[in-house]
Design a protein around this motif. Structure first.
Motif, PDB file in Angstrom:
ATOM      1  N   GLU A 143       0.817  -1.209   0.000  1.00 39.92           N
ATOM      2  CA  GLU A 143       0.000   0.000   0.000  1.00 39.92           C
ATOM      3  C   GLU A 143       0.847   1.254   0.000  1.00 39.92           C
ATOM      4  OE1 GLU A 143      -3.026   0.031   2.960  1.00 39.92           O
ATOM      5  OE2 GLU A 143      -3.996  -1.734   2.082  1.00 39.92           O
ATOM      6  N   GLU A 144       1.854   1.208   0.805  1.00 40.14           N
ATOM      7  CA  GLU A 144       2.750   2.366   0.767  1.00 40.14           C
ATOM      8  C   GLU A 144       4.196   1.904   0.860  1.00 40.14           C
ATOM      9  OE1 GLU A 144       3.140   4.436   4.800  1.00 40.14           O
ATOM     10  OE2 GLU A 144       1.004   3.897   4.664  1.00 40.14           O
ATOM     11  N   ASN A 145       5.096   2.797   0.489  1.00 42.24           N
ATOM     12  CA  ASN A 145       6.523   2.476   0.479  1.00 42.24           C
ATOM     13  C   ASN A 145       7.021   2.270   1.903  1.00 42.24           C
ATOM     14  OD1 ASN A 145       9.216   2.307   0.115  1.00 42.24           O
ATOM     15  ND2 ASN A 145       9.415   4.186  -1.102  1.00 42.24           N
ATOM     16  N   PRO A 146       7.510   1.088   2.246  1.00 48.07           N
ATOM     17  CA  PRO A 146       7.981   0.858   3.623  1.00 48.07           C
ATOM     18  C   PRO A 146       9.369   1.456   3.864  1.00 48.07           C
ATOM     19  CG  PRO A 146       8.300  -1.100   2.279  1.00 48.07           C
ATOM     20  CD  PRO A 146       7.696  -0.065   1.370  1.00 48.07           C
ATOM     21  N   LEU A 147      10.036   1.882   2.815  1.00 49.29           N
ATOM     22  CA  LEU A 147      11.395   2.389   2.982  1.00 49.29           C
ATOM     23  C   LEU A 147      11.368   3.861   3.353  1.00 49.29           C
ATOM     24  CD1 LEU A 147      13.068   0.786  -0.160  1.00 49.29           C
ATOM     25  CD2 LEU A 147      13.196  -0.008   2.202  1.00 49.29           C
ATOM     26  N   PRO A 148      12.307   4.258   4.262  1.00 50.77           N
ATOM     27  CA  PRO A 148      12.413   5.678   4.560  1.00 50.77           C
ATOM     28  C   PRO A 148      13.357   6.357   3.559  1.00 50.77           C
ATOM     29  CG  PRO A 148      13.839   4.427   6.009  1.00 50.77           C
ATOM     30  CD  PRO A 148      13.236   3.446   5.035  1.00 50.77           C
ATOM     31  N   HIS A 149      13.341   7.686   3.563  1.00 54.03           N
ATOM     32  CA  HIS A 149      14.397   8.389   2.835  1.00 54.03           C
ATOM     33  C   HIS A 149      15.704   8.092   3.540  1.00 54.03           C
ATOM     34  CE1 HIS A 149      11.797  10.596   0.226  1.00 54.03           C
ATOM     35  NE2 HIS A 149      11.125  11.187   1.245  1.00 54.03           N
ATOM     36  N   SER A 150      16.765   8.085   2.803  1.00 54.04           N
ATOM     37  CA  SER A 150      18.053   7.867   3.493  1.00 54.04           C
ATOM     38  C   SER A 150      19.140   8.753   2.887  1.00 54.04           C
ATOM     39  CB  SER A 150      18.457   6.404   3.419  1.00 54.04           C
ATOM     40  OG  SER A 150      18.510   5.973   2.091  1.00 54.04           O
ATOM     41  N   ILE A 151      20.129   9.026   3.688  1.00 54.95           N
ATOM     42  CA  ILE A 151      21.276   9.830   3.224  1.00 54.95           C
ATOM     43  C   ILE A 151      22.538   9.032   3.528  1.00 54.95           C
ATOM     44  CG2 ILE A 151      22.594  11.949   3.515  1.00 54.95           C
ATOM     45  CD1 ILE A 151      19.979  13.252   4.523  1.00 54.95           C
ATOM     46  N   ILE A 152      23.341   8.843   2.505  1.00 56.60           N
ATOM     47  CA  ILE A 152      24.615   8.158   2.743  1.00 56.60           C
ATOM     48  C   ILE A 152      25.673   9.219   2.965  1.00 56.60           C
ATOM     49  CG2 ILE A 152      26.391   6.670   1.738  1.00 56.60           C
ATOM     50  CD1 ILE A 152      24.121   5.258   0.236  1.00 56.60           C
ATOM     51  N   VAL A 153      26.292   9.163   4.137  1.00 58.23           N
ATOM     52  CA  VAL A 153      27.278  10.172   4.516  1.00 58.23           C
ATOM     53  C   VAL A 153      28.671   9.568   4.444  1.00 58.23           C
ATOM     54  CG1 VAL A 153      28.111  11.625   6.397  1.00 58.23           C
ATOM     55  CG2 VAL A 153      25.646  11.323   6.050  1.00 58.23           C
ATOM     56  N   THR A 154      29.537  10.228   3.689  1.00 54.75           N
ATOM     57  CA  THR A 154      30.943   9.793   3.655  1.00 54.75           C
ATOM     58  C   THR A 154      31.750  10.728   4.534  1.00 54.75           C
ATOM     59  OG1 THR A 154      30.596   9.115   1.385  1.00 54.75           O
ATOM     60  CG2 THR A 154      32.884   9.238   2.131  1.00 54.75           C
ATOM     61  N   PRO A 155      32.352  10.195   5.611  1.00 51.02           N
ATOM     62  CA  PRO A 155      33.117  11.061   6.510  1.00 51.02           C
ATOM     63  C   PRO A 155      34.336  11.643   5.801  1.00 51.02           C
ATOM     64  CG  PRO A 155      32.713   8.918   7.501  1.00 51.02           C
ATOM     65  CD  PRO A 155      32.352   8.810   6.062  1.00 51.02           C
ATOM     66  N   ALA A 156      34.780  12.799   6.303  1.00 49.10           N
ATOM     67  CA  ALA A 156      35.986  13.424   5.740  1.00 49.10           C
ATOM     68  C   ALA A 156      37.186  12.521   5.972  1.00 49.10           C
ATOM     69  CB  ALA A 156      36.204  14.781   6.397  1.00 49.10           C
ATOM     70  N   PRO A 157      38.157  12.629   5.065  1.00 44.82           N
ATOM     71  CA  PRO A 157      39.324  11.734   5.174  1.00 44.82           C
ATOM     72  C   PRO A 157      40.080  11.872   6.489  1.00 44.82           C
ATOM     73  CG  PRO A 157      39.443  13.107   3.171  1.00 44.82           C
ATOM     74  CD  PRO A 157      38.214  13.510   3.894  1.00 44.82           C
ATOM     75  N   GLN A 158      40.021  13.072   7.082  1.00 44.03           N
ATOM     76  CA  GLN A 158      40.801  13.224   8.325  1.00 44.03           C
ATOM     77  C   GLN A 158      40.206  12.420   9.475  1.00 44.03           C
ATOM     78  OE1 GLN A 158      39.582  15.764   6.552  1.00 44.03           O
ATOM     79  NE2 GLN A 158      38.683  17.365   7.831  1.00 44.03           N
ATOM     80  N   LEU A 159      39.010  11.894   9.270  1.00 48.03           N
ATOM     81  CA  LEU A 159      38.418  11.023  10.281  1.00 48.03           C
ATOM     82  C   LEU A 159      38.905   9.594  10.036  1.00 48.03           C
ATOM     83  CD1 LEU A 159      36.549  13.532  10.565  1.00 48.03           C
ATOM     84  CD2 LEU A 159      34.734  11.935  11.166  1.00 48.03           C
ATOM     85  N   ASP A 160      40.167   9.385  10.424  1.00 49.58           N
ATOM     86  CA  ASP A 160      40.798   8.126  10.046  1.00 49.58           C
ATOM     87  C   ASP A 160      40.680   7.062  11.136  1.00 49.58           C
ATOM     88  OD1 ASP A 160      42.353   9.516  11.739  1.00 49.58           O
ATOM     89  OD2 ASP A 160      44.207   9.367  10.575  1.00 49.58           O
ATOM     90  N   GLN A 161      40.022   7.423  12.222  1.00 47.99           N
ATOM     91  CA  GLN A 161      39.881   6.425  13.273  1.00 47.99           C
ATOM     92  C   GLN A 161      38.413   6.118  13.525  1.00 47.99           C
ATOM     93  OE1 GLN A 161      42.003   8.126  16.514  1.00 47.99           O
ATOM     94  NE2 GLN A 161      43.999   7.426  15.728  1.00 47.99           N
ATOM     95  N   LEU A 162      38.201   4.874  13.840  1.00 49.03           N
ATOM     96  CA  LEU A 162      36.846   4.405  14.058  1.00 49.03           C
ATOM     97  C   LEU A 162      36.137   5.252  15.112  1.00 49.03           C
ATOM     98  CD1 LEU A 162      35.324   2.172  12.764  1.00 49.03           C
ATOM     99  CD2 LEU A 162      35.894   0.706  14.701  1.00 49.03           C
ATOM    100  N   GLU A 163      36.903   5.641  16.120  1.00 48.49           N
ATOM    101  CA  GLU A 163      36.361   6.409  17.235  1.00 48.49           C
ATOM    102  C   GLU A 163      35.768   7.735  16.750  1.00 48.49           C
ATOM    103  OE1 GLU A 163      38.106   8.195  21.339  1.00 48.49           O
ATOM    104  OE2 GLU A 163      39.392   6.818  20.198  1.00 48.49           O
ATOM    105  N   LYS A 164      36.538   8.404  15.895  1.00 47.68           N
ATOM    106  CA  LYS A 164      36.099   9.709  15.381  1.00 47.68           C
ATOM    107  C   LYS A 164      34.837   9.553  14.527  1.00 47.68           C
ATOM    108  CE  LYS A 164      40.727  11.723  15.237  1.00 47.68           C
ATOM    109  NZ  LYS A 164      41.814  12.085  14.313  1.00 47.68           N
ATOM    110  N   ILE A 165      34.837   8.473  13.737  1.00 51.47           N
ATOM    111  CA  ILE A 165      33.682   8.241  12.871  1.00 51.47           C
ATOM    112  C   ILE A 165      32.449   7.956  13.718  1.00 51.47           C
ATOM    113  CG2 ILE A 165      32.734   6.746  11.082  1.00 51.47           C
ATOM    114  CD1 ILE A 165      35.580   6.378  10.044  1.00 51.47           C
ATOM    115  N   ASN A 166      32.685   7.205  14.789  1.00 53.65           N
ATOM    116  CA  ASN A 166      31.571   6.896  15.700  1.00 53.65           C
ATOM    117  C   ASN A 166      31.003   8.160  16.332  1.00 53.65           C
ATOM    118  OD1 ASN A 166      30.572   4.277  15.894  1.00 53.65           O
ATOM    119  ND2 ASN A 166      32.498   3.562  16.801  1.00 53.65           N
TER     120      ASN A 166
END
Lengths: 329, 227
Positions: A143-166
């Motif tokens: 009946e209706e679209n079950p998917l939400p809108h979404s945005i794929i975000v690519t972090p800046a390269p200087q965010l080289d650690q998992l912690e920063k990305i988190n």
């Protein structure tokens, strides 16, 4: 010695006939090394099959850890690519309008910690989803679209650690329009632990097989020494120093080590050639821009050097252990 | 040149090979060392070559006390002594030339010098034409002469021979002895162990006789200077 006049004193053979230690002349020393090298090569040419087998055994022993190391290098490379493209997917709340979502995507892109955003319209997403899984008309019954809108975000390269990305992810979740955020890190983490394990394995295998190479070489050289016992005795009788007597065996060890390393390089190249096509296929199925890294010139040279070094060491051990036992009787 | 003072040698199995042996040979002298087998001839030569060490007494070669030569100096010491063996100890996988060149090779002689000296030595023993053959292609007498050429190629002041004519017929034996006396004539000190009494009796050299590890006759130089 008491002064004695010789019975048939004529001219002296060695002027003065004084017993002294004459050291070899430098030129003679170099030419002796060259001669020994030539002899070593010539000898192996006389028994090519035996030389080939020795080199191939050593080659296989060197090739195994080398291949594992190559695998590791390739995983690291894949890992790096992954890190570079680690993405955060933002699923927006249901009530967020298409225009608002697109605006948010543009806004986010302005942030210093984000290098790119991609807005995915929920209708478009559904279409893609349907196409990808060949669902055809099935979804039309929804009946209706079950998917939400979404945005794929690519972090800046200087965010080289998992912690920063988190941290970035957490700040994004705090946004009003964002329902949920997902970070593609599980695989990166798994890959990390696999590669750590493989790295250990490479070292352990490398060390164990180096010992094996040393033992193989030691034994080969021991047999060679055994075979040339008579020669060693004669050389010692005519004034050959231990260094001189050992030299051909040391050269033999280096020859086998180098030959084994060469064999290992050929083996690795063959294995890589055999695995390249299926691996690339696999990588493509994951939409990965994966390049199989082969052996670089530097690592090839390193392996040849290491092989020669192992050969030298193995020969040295064997020679030290056995040459002294062979004395003229 | 060679001096033994109360030298004794006992092997590990308890066999007393030499007992209280005193002996001196002047520079440029030639002598025969005789005695029945087991009398200690080979042991005496081995002591000079440092293939064995004396248990008692002192051995002086040239002006060197052998007891003072450390193990790693033995090789350098041996370069001053030429040795001829009954079984020649030639290397059968090398040419005549390479065999004769061995003492020069080990001493690091430059290749050009080696070629010159090897050919001179081969010429001296009359086998210059055979330099490219392997020892196996030669007769017993020829092999022994190659052994002699190898022993003298680096012009050692001392030449030792252990039963050099053991396997040869009388005619070849006297040829070999003639070669030795020729080297002696140019000043080499020559000591030959042999039990070929017939041959010795025909030659005018000093005879040192060993029996059960003792010297019976010929301990001092014929010249008598050392007496």
């Amino acid at each position: 010695m008491a002064p004695t006049t010789s019975k048939r004193a004529v001219k002296k053979p060695n002027s003065g006939a004084q017993l002294s230690d004459d050291k070899p002349l430098f030129g003679g020393y170099i030419s002796n090394h060259i001669k020994t090298l030539k002899q070593t090569l010539h000898e192996q040419k006389r028994r090519p099959l035996a030389a080939f087998f020795t080199c191939s055994v050593i080659g296989i022993a060197i090739a195994l850890p080398t291949l594992l190391a190559l695998l590791l290098i390739n995983i690291y490379q894949a890992d790096l690519e992954w890190d570079g493209s680690s993405q955060i997917t933002l699923f927006l709340t249901e009530k967020t309008a298409t225009l608002e979502a697109a605006e948010l995507a543009n806004e986010l892109q302005e942030r210093g910690s984000i290098s790119a955003t991609k807005f995915i319209d929920k209708d478009k997403a559904l279409a893609e989803f349907s196409a990808l899984f060949e669902l055809g008309d099935t979804l039309k019954h929804l009946e209706e679209n079950p998917l939400p809108h979404s945005i794929i975000v690519t972090p800046a390269p200087q965010l080289d650690q998992l912690e920063k990305i988190n941290r970035l992810k957490d700040s994004l979740v705090g946004l009003e329009q964002v329902e949920n955020a997902q970070l593609d890190v599980v695989w990166v983490e798994r890959l990390h632990s696999i590669s750590t394990f493989l790295e250990r394995s490479t070292w352990v295998l490398g060390i164990m097989l180096s010992f094996a190479v040393l033992l193989i070489l030691g034994n080969t050289i021991r047999l060679a020494i055994e075979n040339r016992k008579d020669e060693i005795v004669v050389l010692k009788l005519v004034g050959g120093t231990n260094a001189f007597v050992c030299r051909p065996f040391i050269y033999m060890g280096i020859f086998f080590g180098f030959g084994g390393a060469l064999f290992a390089l050929v083996l690795c190249t063959l294995v890589i050639a055999m695995l390249e096509a299926p691996l690339l296929e696999l990588a493509q199925s994951y939409q990965s821009q994966f390049n199989l890294m082969g052996l670089s010139v530097e690592s090839s040279l390193l392996i040849l050097t290491l092989g020669s070094l192992l050969g030298w060491l193995g020969a040295w051990f064997a020679v030290r252990r056995h040459i002294d036992e062979i004395e003229p009787r | 040149m060679i001096e033994f003072i109360n030298v004794g040698k006992r092997y590990e199995d308890g066999h007393e090979a030499l007992q209280n042996v005193s002996l001196s040979m002047a520079r440029g002298e030639m002598a025969f060392l005789t005695g029945h087998s087991g009398a200690g001839k080979s042991t005496l030569l081995k002591l000079i070559m440092l293939m064995e060490r004396a248990d008692r007494g002192q051995i002086m070669i040239g002006n060197q006390n052998l007891a003072r030569i450390p193990r790693r100096q033995i090789a350098y010491f041996r370069r001053h002594i030429g040795v001829v063996f009954q079984d020649h100890r030639l290397l059968f996988d090398r040419t005549v030339f390479d065999n004769v060149a061995l003492p020069l090779d080990v001493a690091g002689t430059p290749p050009r010098e080696i070629a010159k000296r090897v050919r001179a030595a081969l010429d001296k023993v009359g086998l210059l034409s055979k330099e490219n053959l392997t020892p196996i292609q030669l007769s017993g007498g020829e092999q022994q002469r190659i052994g002699i050429a190898r022993a003298v190629v680096n012009k050692p002041p001392i030449l030792l021979a252990d039963e050099p004519t053991g396997n040869l017929d009388p005619e070849l034996s006297s040829e070999i002895m003639k070669l030795f006396s020729e080297f002696n004539q140019v000043g080499v000190t020559v000591l030959i162990a042999t039990h070929d009494l017939d041959l010795i009796s025909r030659l005018p050299f000093r005879v040192i006789e060993l029996s059960q590890g003792h010297i019976i006759t010929g301990a001092k130089s014929v010249a008598g200077v050392d007496a």
